[in-house]
Motif scaffolding. Sequence first.
Motif, PDB file in Angstrom:
ATOM      1  N   PHE A  60       0.831  -1.200   0.000  1.00 41.97           N
ATOM      2  CA  PHE A  60       0.000   0.000   0.000  1.00 41.97           C
ATOM      3  C   PHE A  60       0.874   1.262   0.000  1.00 41.97           C
ATOM      4  O   PHE A  60       0.653   2.188  -0.785  1.00 41.97           O
ATOM      5  N   MET A  61       1.873   1.291   0.865  1.00 40.04           N
ATOM      6  CA  MET A  61       2.755   2.469   0.955  1.00 40.04           C
ATOM      7  C   MET A  61       3.540   2.679  -0.339  1.00 40.04           C
ATOM      8  O   MET A  61       3.748   3.820  -0.760  1.00 40.04           O
ATOM      9  N   LEU A  62       4.000   1.606  -0.945  1.00 39.30           N
ATOM     10  CA  LEU A  62       4.718   1.733  -2.220  1.00 39.30           C
ATOM     11  C   LEU A  62       3.818   2.324  -3.300  1.00 39.30           C
ATOM     12  O   LEU A  62       4.254   3.164  -4.086  1.00 39.30           O
ATOM     13  N   LEU A  63       2.580   1.892  -3.341  1.00 43.50           N
ATOM     14  CA  LEU A  63       1.635   2.442  -4.305  1.00 43.50           C
ATOM     15  C   LEU A  63       1.398   3.934  -4.056  1.00 43.50           C
ATOM     16  O   LEU A  63       1.359   4.731  -4.993  1.00 43.50           O
ATOM     17  N   VAL A  64       1.266   4.303  -2.802  1.00 49.22           N
ATOM     18  CA  VAL A  64       1.096   5.718  -2.442  1.00 49.22           C
ATOM     19  C   VAL A  64       2.339   6.500  -2.851  1.00 49.22           C
ATOM     20  O   VAL A  64       2.251   7.581  -3.443  1.00 49.22           O
ATOM     21  N   MET A  65       3.510   5.947  -2.553  1.00 53.37           N
ATOM     22  CA  MET A  65       4.762   6.616  -2.894  1.00 53.37           C
ATOM     23  C   MET A  65       4.904   6.809  -4.402  1.00 53.37           C
ATOM     24  O   MET A  65       5.448   7.816  -4.866  1.00 53.37           O
ATOM     25  N   MET A  66       4.389   5.856  -5.176  1.00 55.27           N
ATOM     26  CA  MET A  66       4.459   5.947  -6.634  1.00 55.27           C
ATOM     27  C   MET A  66       3.483   6.986  -7.193  1.00 55.27           C
ATOM     28  O   MET A  66       3.512   7.268  -8.385  1.00 55.27           O
ATOM     29  N   GLY A  67       2.649   7.536  -6.339  1.00 56.51           N
ATOM     30  CA  GLY A  67       1.755   8.594  -6.778  1.00 56.51           C
ATOM     31  C   GLY A  67       0.287   8.238  -6.863  1.00 56.51           C
ATOM     32  O   GLY A  67      -0.540   9.080  -7.195  1.00 56.51           O
ATOM     33  N   PHE A  68      -0.047   6.984  -6.571  1.00 57.35           N
ATOM     34  CA  PHE A  68      -1.458   6.620  -6.591  1.00 57.35           C
ATOM     35  C   PHE A  68      -2.178   7.350  -5.450  1.00 57.35           C
ATOM     36  O   PHE A  68      -1.697   7.330  -4.317  1.00 57.35           O
ATOM     37  N   PRO A  69      -3.317   7.963  -5.726  1.00 51.46           N
ATOM     38  CA  PRO A  69      -4.009   8.766  -4.696  1.00 51.46           C
ATOM     39  C   PRO A  69      -4.858   7.895  -3.768  1.00 51.46           C
ATOM     40  O   PRO A  69      -6.074   8.027  -3.707  1.00 51.46           O
ATOM     41  N   PHE A  70      -4.205   7.028  -3.020  1.00 57.50           N
ATOM     42  CA  PHE A  70      -4.917   6.060  -2.194  1.00 57.50           C
ATOM     43  C   PHE A  70      -5.082   6.485  -0.746  1.00 57.50           C
ATOM     44  O   PHE A  70      -5.759   5.795   0.015  1.00 57.50           O
ATOM     45  N   LEU A  71      -4.464   7.579  -0.349  1.00 56.05           N
ATOM     46  CA  LEU A  71      -4.664   8.062   1.009  1.00 56.05           C
ATOM     47  C   LEU A  71      -5.962   8.848   1.079  1.00 56.05           C
ATOM     48  O   LEU A  71      -6.446   9.363   0.066  1.00 56.05           O
ATOM     49  N   SER A  72      -6.503   8.951   2.264  1.00 50.39           N
ATOM     50  CA  SER A  72      -7.723   9.720   2.456  1.00 50.39           C
ATOM     51  C   SER A  72      -7.552  11.116   1.869  1.00 50.39           C
ATOM     52  O   SER A  72      -6.486  11.723   1.999  1.00 50.39           O
ATOM     53  N   GLY A  73      -8.583  11.602   1.212  1.00 48.93           N
ATOM     54  CA  GLY A  73      -8.473  12.895   0.534  1.00 48.93           C
ATOM     55  C   GLY A  73      -7.847  12.758  -0.839  1.00 48.93           C
ATOM     56  O   GLY A  73      -7.456  13.747  -1.448  1.00 48.93           O
ATOM     57  N   PHE A  74      -7.715  11.524  -1.322  1.00 41.92           N
ATOM     58  CA  PHE A  74      -7.118  11.228  -2.635  1.00 41.92           C
ATOM     59  C   PHE A  74      -5.722  11.819  -2.768  1.00 41.92           C
ATOM     60  O   PHE A  74      -5.375  12.423  -3.766  1.00 41.92           O
ATOM     61  N   ARG A  75      -4.930  11.602  -1.728  1.00 42.14           N
ATOM     62  CA  ARG A  75      -3.550  12.074  -1.746  1.00 42.14           C
ATOM     63  C   ARG A  75      -2.616  10.911  -2.039  1.00 42.14           C
ATOM     64  O   ARG A  75      -2.913   9.773  -1.732  1.00 42.14           O
ATOM     65  N   GLY A  76      -1.506  11.239  -2.630  1.00 38.14           N
ATOM     66  CA  GLY A  76      -0.486  10.241  -2.916  1.00 38.14           C
ATOM     67  C   GLY A  76       0.770  10.939  -3.392  1.00 38.14           C
ATOM     68  O   GLY A  76       0.790  12.157  -3.545  1.00 38.14           O
ATOM     69  N   GLY A  77       1.801  10.193  -3.593  1.00 37.84           N
ATOM     70  CA  GLY A  77       3.071  10.754  -4.040  1.00 37.84           C
ATOM     71  C   GLY A  77       4.060  10.848  -2.903  1.00 37.84           C
ATOM     72  O   GLY A  77       3.728  10.705  -1.733  1.00 37.84           O
ATOM     73  N   ILE A  78       5.287  11.083  -3.271  1.00 37.85           N
ATOM     74  CA  ILE A  78       6.382  11.113  -2.294  1.00 37.85           C
ATOM     75  C   ILE A  78       6.232  12.264  -1.297  1.00 37.85           C
ATOM     76  O   ILE A  78       6.680  12.169  -0.158  1.00 37.85           O
ATOM     77  N   ALA A  79       5.552  13.333  -1.712  1.00 38.70           N
ATOM     78  CA  ALA A  79       5.401  14.510  -0.841  1.00 38.70           C
ATOM     79  C   ALA A  79       4.629  14.203   0.433  1.00 38.70           C
ATOM     80  O   ALA A  79       4.867  14.840   1.464  1.00 38.70           O
ATOM     81  N   VAL A  80       3.720  13.229   0.415  1.00 32.36           N
ATOM     82  CA  VAL A  80       2.957  12.927   1.629  1.00 32.36           C
ATOM     83  C   VAL A  80       3.846  12.343   2.725  1.00 32.36           C
ATOM     84  O   VAL A  80       3.475  12.364   3.896  1.00 32.36           O
ATOM     85  N   PHE A  81       5.029  11.868   2.345  1.00 33.99           N
ATOM     86  CA  PHE A  81       5.938  11.304   3.336  1.00 33.99           C
ATOM     87  C   PHE A  81       6.783  12.369   4.037  1.00 33.99           C
ATOM     88  O   PHE A  81       7.657  12.037   4.838  1.00 33.99           O
ATOM     89  N   VAL A  82       6.530  13.630   3.727  1.00 34.22           N
ATOM     90  CA  VAL A  82       7.143  14.740   4.469  1.00 34.22           C
ATOM     91  C   VAL A  82       6.082  15.716   4.956  1.00 34.22           C
ATOM     92  O   VAL A  82       6.412  16.788   5.450  1.00 34.22           O
ATOM     93  N   SER A  83       4.812  15.344   4.825  1.00 31.18           N
ATOM     94  CA  SER A  83       3.703  16.191   5.260  1.00 31.18           C
ATOM     95  C   SER A  83       3.474  16.029   6.763  1.00 31.18           C
ATOM     96  O   SER A  83       4.077  15.158   7.401  1.00 31.18           O
ATOM     97  N   PRO A  84       2.590  16.834   7.352  1.00 29.53           N
ATOM     98  CA  PRO A  84       2.301  16.693   8.781  1.00 29.53           C
ATOM     99  C   PRO A  84       1.756  15.314   9.168  1.00 29.53           C
ATOM    100  O   PRO A  84       1.904  14.891  10.307  1.00 29.53           O
ATOM    101  N   THR A  85       1.137  14.594   8.226  1.00 34.01           N
ATOM    102  CA  THR A  85       0.578  13.276   8.531  1.00 34.01           C
ATOM    103  C   THR A  85       1.570  12.136   8.317  1.00 34.01           C
ATOM    104  O   THR A  85       1.231  10.978   8.558  1.00 34.01           O
TER     105      THR A  85
END
Length: 180
Positions: A60-85
């Motif tokens: 799941f995390m790899l898919l999110v990191m690759m940019g798939f918008p699978f996090l709540s709020g349709f977020r994804g990509g490497i940037a979410v791994f430096v966000s407040p969440t």
Amino acid sequence: MKTKDLTQIALMTALIIVLGMFPGIPILMIPVPIVLQNFGIMLSGILLGGKKGTIAVLIFMLLVMMGFPFLSGFRGGIAVFVSPTAGYLFAWMLTPMLIAFINRMIKHYINCKNNFGPLLISTLLTSVCFTYLIAILWLSIQSHVSLSAAFYANALFIPGDVLKAIIAVLLAQRLNKIIK
């Protein structure tokens, strides 16, 4: 790995993704919404165990990191791994393994006929205590706020996550009877 294992891992990854499709509920001015995905993370550790549950979450995390918008709020990509969440995401990667490990330790030291207690304790220690420790530390560092401010910002979510943990353990116990 057997076909059954791969199927279980794929289904759990899909469940975590589907739970992310439910919109997060924002609270006040906190950048972290209430989400259902952590319920799926809990279930992965309870139902699949440490190894398979962790693999499901890592996929799941790899898919999110690759940019798939699978996090709540349709977020994804490497940037979410430096966000407040991101603290939650980092903790989620270890959650299934820790749930399984703590559950084994509790069962080893306490002879308990009912699995509900040890499983609930291991889920609460991991999904609430450990996850919030990492999330609070990350939020404090990333957002440049004090640890106490980060703690109070996250304290609003704890009752809901305790309820999610109880429901996850109850649901997993029912599903385990069907799976086995």
